[in-house]
Design a protein around this motif. Structure first.
Motif, PDB file in Angstrom:
ATOM      1  N   UNK A   1       0.839  -1.167   0.000  1.00 36.46           N
ATOM      2  CA  UNK A   1       0.000   0.000   0.000  1.00 36.46           C
ATOM      3  C   UNK A   1       0.889   1.237   0.000  1.00 36.46           C
ATOM      4  N   UNK A   2       0.621   2.133  -0.923  1.00 34.34           N
ATOM      5  CA  UNK A   2       1.393   3.371  -1.014  1.00 34.34           C
ATOM      6  C   UNK A   2       0.996   4.321   0.116  1.00 34.34           C
ATOM      7  N   UNK A   3       1.927   5.206   0.458  1.00 35.03           N
ATOM      8  CA  UNK A   3       1.636   6.188   1.493  1.00 35.03           C
ATOM      9  C   UNK A   3       0.511   7.112   1.023  1.00 35.03           C
ATOM     10  N   UNK A   4      -0.326   7.484   1.959  1.00 38.34           N
ATOM     11  CA  UNK A   4      -1.459   8.341   1.612  1.00 38.34           C
ATOM     12  C   UNK A   4      -1.005   9.704   1.106  1.00 38.34           C
ATOM     13  N   UNK A   5       0.137  10.174   1.597  1.00 32.47           N
ATOM     14  CA  UNK A   5       0.634  11.476   1.155  1.00 32.47           C
ATOM     15  C   UNK A   5       1.062  11.431  -0.306  1.00 32.47           C
ATOM     16  N   UNK A   6       1.606  10.307  -0.757  1.00 33.46           N
ATOM     17  CA  UNK A   6       2.027  10.161  -2.154  1.00 33.46           C
ATOM     18  C   UNK A   6       0.806  10.131  -3.062  1.00 33.46           C
ATOM     19  N   UNK A   7      -0.221   9.418  -2.629  1.00 34.53           N
ATOM     20  CA  UNK A   7      -1.459   9.347  -3.411  1.00 34.53           C
ATOM     21  C   UNK A   7      -2.113  10.728  -3.480  1.00 34.53           C
ATOM     22  N   UNK A   8      -2.139  11.443  -2.356  1.00 30.69           N
ATOM     23  CA  UNK A   8      -2.739  12.782  -2.321  1.00 30.69           C
ATOM     24  C   UNK A   8      -1.963  13.749  -3.206  1.00 30.69           C
ATOM     25  N   UNK A  53      -5.515   1.582  -8.700  1.00 33.30           N
ATOM     26  CA  UNK A  53      -6.731   2.123  -8.117  1.00 33.30           C
ATOM     27  C   UNK A  53      -7.001   1.562  -6.731  1.00 33.30           C
ATOM     28  N   UNK A  54      -6.391   0.438  -6.394  1.00 30.88           N
ATOM     29  CA  UNK A  54      -6.664  -0.215  -5.118  1.00 30.88           C
ATOM     30  C   UNK A  54      -5.551   0.017  -4.106  1.00 30.88           C
ATOM     31  N   UNK A  65      -6.474  -1.919 -17.227  1.00 31.24           N
ATOM     32  CA  UNK A  65      -7.261  -2.340 -16.089  1.00 31.24           C
ATOM     33  C   UNK A  65      -7.233  -1.339 -14.943  1.00 31.24           C
ATOM     34  N   UNK A  66      -6.207  -0.499 -14.880  1.00 35.98           N
ATOM     35  CA  UNK A  66      -6.112   0.474 -13.814  1.00 35.98           C
ATOM     36  C   UNK A  66      -5.639  -0.086 -12.492  1.00 35.98           C
ATOM     37  N   UNK A  67      -5.119  -1.311 -12.506  1.00 38.48           N
ATOM     38  CA  UNK A  67      -4.615  -1.929 -11.284  1.00 38.48           C
ATOM     39  C   UNK A  67      -3.208  -2.449 -11.523  1.00 38.48           C
ATOM     40  N   UNK A  68      -2.480  -2.690 -10.413  1.00 37.24           N
ATOM     41  CA  UNK A  68      -1.104  -3.168 -10.537  1.00 37.24           C
ATOM     42  C   UNK A  68      -1.086  -4.672 -10.809  1.00 37.24           C
ATOM     43  N   UNK A  69       0.074  -5.165 -11.147  1.00 35.34           N
ATOM     44  CA  UNK A  69       0.217  -6.565 -11.543  1.00 35.34           C
ATOM     45  C   UNK A  69      -0.100  -7.521 -10.408  1.00 35.34           C
ATOM     46  N   UNK A  70       0.153  -7.121  -9.163  1.00 37.37           N
ATOM     47  CA  UNK A  70      -0.138  -7.994  -8.029  1.00 37.37           C
ATOM     48  C   UNK A  70      -1.639  -8.232  -7.896  1.00 37.37           C
ATOM     49  N   UNK A  71      -2.392  -7.159  -7.927  1.00 35.47           N
ATOM     50  CA  UNK A  71      -3.845  -7.251  -7.786  1.00 35.47           C
ATOM     51  C   UNK A  71      -4.445  -7.950  -8.994  1.00 35.47           C
ATOM     52  N   UNK A  72      -3.942  -7.645 -10.175  1.00 37.37           N
ATOM     53  CA  UNK A  72      -4.467  -8.267 -11.383  1.00 37.37           C
ATOM     54  C   UNK A  72      -4.267  -9.772 -11.354  1.00 37.37           C
ATOM     55  N   UNK A  73      -3.100 -10.214 -10.910  1.00 33.12           N
ATOM     56  CA  UNK A  73      -2.866 -11.661 -10.873  1.00 33.12           C
ATOM     57  C   UNK A  73      -3.735 -12.332  -9.820  1.00 33.12           C
ATOM     58  N   UNK A  74      -3.934 -11.673  -8.683  1.00 32.72           N
ATOM     59  CA  UNK A  74      -4.793 -12.255  -7.660  1.00 32.72           C
ATOM     60  C   UNK A  74      -6.239 -12.357  -8.119  1.00 32.72           C
ATOM     61  N   UNK A  75      -6.702 -11.334  -8.817  1.00 34.19           N
ATOM     62  CA  UNK A  75      -8.079 -11.341  -9.290  1.00 34.19           C
ATOM     63  C   UNK A  75      -8.257 -12.344 -10.424  1.00 34.19           C
ATOM     64  N   UNK A  76      -7.312 -12.368 -11.354  1.00 34.77           N
ATOM     65  CA  UNK A  76      -7.435 -13.272 -12.499  1.00 34.77           C
ATOM     66  C   UNK A  76      -7.323 -14.739 -12.084  1.00 34.77           C
ATOM     67  N   UNK A 102     -14.179  -6.389  -9.747  1.00 33.17           N
ATOM     68  CA  UNK A 102     -13.909  -7.531  -8.878  1.00 33.17           C
ATOM     69  C   UNK A 102     -12.792  -7.211  -7.897  1.00 33.17           C
ATOM     70  N   UNK A 103     -11.806  -6.450  -8.354  1.00 33.44           N
ATOM     71  CA  UNK A 103     -10.705  -6.073  -7.473  1.00 33.44           C
ATOM     72  C   UNK A 103     -11.190  -5.151  -6.367  1.00 33.44           C
ATOM     73  N   UNK A 104     -12.110  -4.259  -6.694  1.00 30.60           N
ATOM     74  CA  UNK A 104     -12.667  -3.362  -5.687  1.00 30.60           C
ATOM     75  C   UNK A 104     -13.475  -4.160  -4.676  1.00 30.60           C
ATOM     76  N   UNK A 105     -14.221  -5.172  -5.136  1.00 28.76           N
ATOM     77  CA  UNK A 105     -14.950  -6.050  -4.221  1.00 28.76           C
ATOM     78  C   UNK A 105     -13.975  -6.763  -3.306  1.00 28.76           C
ATOM     79  N   UNK A 106     -12.888  -7.222  -3.867  1.00 28.87           N
ATOM     80  CA  UNK A 106     -11.876  -7.933  -3.092  1.00 28.87           C
ATOM     81  C   UNK A 106     -11.304  -7.027  -2.024  1.00 28.87           C
TER      82      UNK A 106
END
Length: 115
Positions: A1-8, A53-54, A65-76, A102-106
């Motif tokens: 998880x990225x730091x909230x300050x970086x995302x902001x 996005x997650x 897809x708007x998601x990173x490779x880790x999340x994409x592989x877990x969802x797929x 599906x990733x957002x549900x996860x």
């Protein structure tokens, strides 16, 4: 998880890009580089970073897809974590063109491990 300050910070850049887009386009057409230099640095589109996005991860993000490779592989692969335990994840809808829903549900189920 990225730091909230970086995302902001990245979201602030996105807002500045939208705010100054018309003015930047106008100044570029006129060739007025001095006025262009006076604009905020973060208003340049090249400073914006695509993020997951997650998780907010800045690297390994698939634009489609708007998601990173880790999340994409877990969802797929339909698994919740990397130890191949039985998944509580809702399988993605094959009709949808992306797996982001599906990733957002996860992410929302709250039973996942932080990345």
């Amino acid at each position: 998880m990225a730091k909230k300050s970086v995302i902001a910070r990245n979201e602030k850049r996105r807002r500045l890009i939208e705010k100054y887009a018309e003015l930047r386009k106008k100044l570029k057409e006129e060739g007025n580089m001095d006025a262009l230099r006076e604009l905020p640095r973060d208003s340049s589109p090249t400073r914006y970073r695509n993020r997951c996005a997650i998780t907010g991860r800045g690297r390994g993000v698939y634009r489609k897809f708007g998601v990173c490779r880790h999340i994409l592989s877990k969802v797929c692969l339909g698994r919740q974590n990397s130890r191949n335990e039985e998944s509580k994840l809702v399988k993605p809808n094959p009709v949808s063109s992306t797996f982001v829903a599906a990733a957002v549900q996860w992410r929302a189920c709250g039973t996942h491990e932080e990345i």
